[in-house]
Design a protein around this motif. Structure first.
Motif, mmCIF file in Angstrom:
data_model
loop_
_atom_site.group_PDB
_atom_site.id
_atom_site.type_symbol
_atom_site.label_atom_id
_atom_site.label_comp_id
_atom_site.label_asym_id
_atom_site.label_seq_id
_atom_site.Cartn_x
_atom_site.Cartn_y
_atom_site.Cartn_z
ATOM 1 N N VAL A 58 0.552 -1.346 0.087
ATOM 2 C CA VAL A 58 0.102 0.011 0.183
ATOM 3 C C VAL A 58 0.699 1.186 0.172
ATOM 4 C CG1 VAL A 58 -1.611 1.390 1.479
ATOM 5 C CG2 VAL A 58 -1.918 -1.046 1.165
ATOM 6 N N GLN B 242 -5.366 -6.223 -2.386
ATOM 7 C CA GLN B 242 -6.619 -5.042 -2.705
ATOM 8 C C GLN B 242 -6.915 -5.319 -4.098
ATOM 9 O OE1 GLN B 242 -7.404 -2.856 -0.518
ATOM 10 N NE2 GLN B 242 -5.932 -3.031 0.844
ATOM 11 N N GLU B 243 -8.389 -4.991 -4.402
ATOM 12 C CA GLU B 243 -8.926 -5.063 -5.652
ATOM 13 C C GLU B 243 -8.719 -3.830 -6.490
ATOM 14 O OE1 GLU B 243 -12.975 -6.395 -4.704
ATOM 15 O OE2 GLU B 243 -12.421 -8.167 -3.798
ATOM 16 N N TRP C 127 -10.168 -0.668 -5.240
ATOM 17 C CA TRP C 127 -9.555 -0.044 -4.164
ATOM 18 C C TRP C 127 -8.184 0.815 -4.724
ATOM 19 C CZ3 TRP C 127 -4.381 0.513 -2.884
ATOM 20 C CH2 TRP C 127 -4.208 1.097 -1.534
ATOM 21 N N ILE C 128 -7.721 0.102 -5.759
ATOM 22 C CA ILE C 128 -6.473 0.746 -6.547
ATOM 23 C C ILE C 128 -6.999 2.086 -7.398
ATOM 24 C CG2 ILE C 128 -4.904 0.157 -8.456
ATOM 25 C CD1 ILE C 128 -4.982 -2.881 -7.656
ATOM 26 N N GLN D 243 -7.840 4.618 -4.553
ATOM 27 C CA GLN D 243 -6.800 5.486 -4.147
ATOM 28 C C GLN D 243 -5.725 6.400 -4.781
ATOM 29 O OE1 GLN D 243 -4.588 6.015 -0.341
ATOM 30 N NE2 GLN D 243 -6.304 4.945 -0.774
ATOM 31 N N ASN E 224 -7.845 0.210 7.972
ATOM 32 C CA ASN E 224 -7.071 -0.545 7.210
ATOM 33 C C ASN E 224 -7.465 -0.593 5.708
ATOM 34 O OD1 ASN E 224 -5.190 -1.639 9.046
ATOM 35 N ND2 ASN E 224 -6.847 -3.141 9.614
ATOM 36 N N GLN E 225 -8.584 -0.519 5.456
ATOM 37 C CA GLN E 225 -9.464 -0.091 4.301
ATOM 38 C C GLN E 225 -8.929 1.007 3.344
ATOM 39 O OE1 GLN E 225 -13.343 -1.988 5.790
ATOM 40 N NE2 GLN E 225 -13.462 -2.341 3.775
ATOM 41 N N GLN F 273 -14.945 5.687 5.116
ATOM 42 C CA GLN F 273 -14.938 4.353 4.999
ATOM 43 C C GLN F 273 -15.887 3.604 5.905
ATOM 44 O OE1 GLN F 273 -13.515 2.310 2.194
ATOM 45 N NE2 GLN F 273 -14.760 1.200 2.875
#
Length: 496
Positions: A86, A120-121, A124-125, A128, A409-410, A489
């Motif tokens: 991350v 991460q899926e 999420w990528i 972010q 965390n997410q 989140q």
């Protein structure tokens, strides 16, 4: 900044800059397509050693043979198929945006499918990616006479290229990323504003202005007379030495099921903290304008959920005051009665955050909340315990604490839970009142939370101590906008 999501072949994109991932031992799809188009030109550069493969390193190329894009930015994602961490991914995106700005790129396309992050899926990528860009492009130069050229004047549009099967999921992620990024920047701006501009009345006016943007959002503000009538003498003891009137602000977002219990988010809004009679040292006191970053984060979250139109009932509360020395200021040793009826011996007027929050926590009972989460730059002890990387979490409800830690965390917005056992409560004993407002140096973050817990006994409650994470000092001085990502989140998870 405009973000677009579409499907298509990387080699067919007409853009000022195409961004592709590159690895040492294997070719990623977009990179492979561009290499084929250029008759091996790119692999030739790799063999020649023109790019290193440490994650985030890049090579910007002009006029690649046969390419439709004006530039090609090759971004290293590592030496093999090992996904990025991350932290590596966040730094990589920051480097990408810095490179695009330096090259005066106006629009860019990124082959987002080629970037993999551990655990991460794709959604999420993509989210972010947008959040980091919104964060990177932010500048606070409102009070500079000679303003530098804004990044938005250069980089106007980024397109995320993905498979047609994932377009809708990526679009949703991008929308969330924009809302969270913008909300975080709202919090940063409020935190960065000087205390002579951003005072309690200013915050109240901002809340009223936000209410005009959504039919389901209303704002209510209590003034000092109204708070006095309610018995909020703890909160008012903080503003007693200031010419600025304290405010208790409620932003009520009623967009969920009718009758559903609301989630209450409460922010400490001490717009400037001198320490009061327990005066702080002069060095670094300018940074005490950041003592309202808890309140700023609540504004950031409310902006984000309004933009996303989340179907939730959320109350954004801000307890706003200015802590100043003066002839009417509260003295060490003074005793005040809180709205709850409990009396407090104020041993240190610089432990003022808990004094404004405790009355607000009592007021929150009238909403019959599902849960209450307060956010505050509360204790220097939290900085000693967790440094400037991690937010402290303390709670009277293990399930709520776990929900917040999972959300942290997410959202890549780090948090850690500290204990809050009964044995710490004894440190708040007072010879003259129901409790003292400080419990000594040992476990200062915990005893501060113990103090607040006495006013949150009727509902699940959590306290986020952001003293170490709310702002940076030194050459990068400025508000961080945390923990807006974590809290948004947490709210998004309530919809699952």
């Amino acid at each position: 900044m405009e973000f677009v999501v579409k499907s298509g072949a990387a080699e067919k994109q007409k853009t000022a800059c195409l961004i592709v991932g590159v690895q040492k031992t294997s070719q990623l799809p977009a990179m492979q397509a561009m290499d084929t188009l250029s008759n091996g030109y790119l692999t030739g550069l790799i063999k020649r050693g023109d790019i290193t493969f440490k994650p985030g390193h890049s090579l910007l190329l002009q006029h690649v043979p046969e390419a439709l894009s004006e530039r090609l930015l090759m971004v290293a994602t590592g030496e093999d198929d090992k996904p990025l961490t991350v932290s590596q991914y966040q730094k990589l995106v920051g480097h990408v945006i810095s490179t695009l700005k330096s090259a005066n790129v106006k629009d860019a396309v990124i082959a987002i499918d080629d970037f993999k992050v551990k655990g991460q899926e794709l959604s999420w990528i993509a989210r972010q990616f947008v959040e980091v860009i919104e964060h990177s492009l932010y500048r606070f130069d409102d009070y500079k006479s000679d303003k530098p050229k804004k990044s938005a004047d250069v980089l106007k549009k980024i397109t995320l290229l993905t498979d047609r099967k994932t377009v809708n999921a990526v679009k949703e992620a991008v929308a969330q990323g924009q809302a969270i990024g913008k909300g975080r920047n709202v919090a940063r701006t409020l935190g960065n504003l000087p205390g002579n501009i951003c005072h309690p009345t200013y915050l109240a006016d901002e809340a009223k202005a936000l209410a005009k943007t959504h039919a389901k959002l209303t704002t209510k503000v209590l003034n000092e007379k109204q708070m006095h009538d309610l018995g909020m003498h703890s909160l008012l003891s903080v503003s007693a030495g200031s010419a600025q009137e304290a405010k208790l602000i409620m932003m009520e977002f009623k967009n969920g099921k009718r009758g559903a219990k609301p989630l209450v988010l409460l922010g400490k809004g001490v717009t400037f903290d001198t320490g009061g009679i327990s005066l702080k040292p002069g060095a670094g006191m300018d940074e005490m304008k950041f003592d309202m970053c808890g309140a700023a984060s609540i504004f950031g979250v409310m902006n984000a959920i309004v933009e996303m139109d989340l179907p939730l009932n959320v109350i954004g509360m801000v307890a706003a005051a200015e802590n100043m020395p003066g002839s009417k200021a509260t003295r060490p040793g003074d005793i005040v009665k809180s709205m709850s009826g409990k009396t407090i011996e104020i041993l240190n007027t610089d432990a003022e955050g808990r004094l404004v929050l405790c009355d607000a926590l009592t007021y929150a009972e009238r909403y019959k909340p599902e849960a209450v989460i307060d956010v505050a730059t509360l204790t220097g002890a939290c900085v000693i315990a967790l440094g400037h990387h991690t937010t402290g979490v303390l709670s009277n409800n293990d399930e709520l604490a776990e929900e917040l830690l999972s959300a942290s965390n997410q959202a890549a917005d780090k948090a850690w839970q500290l204990p809050m056992g009964e044995e710490y409560q004894e440190q708040l004993d007072s010879n003259f009142a129901d409790m003292a407002n400080i419990g000594g140096r040992p476990g200062g973050t915990i005893t501060a939370a113990c103090f607040l817990s006495r006013y949150a006994e009727s509902y699940p409650w959590a306290h986020l101590d952001i003293a170490g994470t709310a702002w940076a000092s030194g050459k990068n001085k400025g508000a961080s906008g945390r923990p807006v990502p974590m809290l948004v989140q947490y709210l998004l998870n309530k919809l699952k």
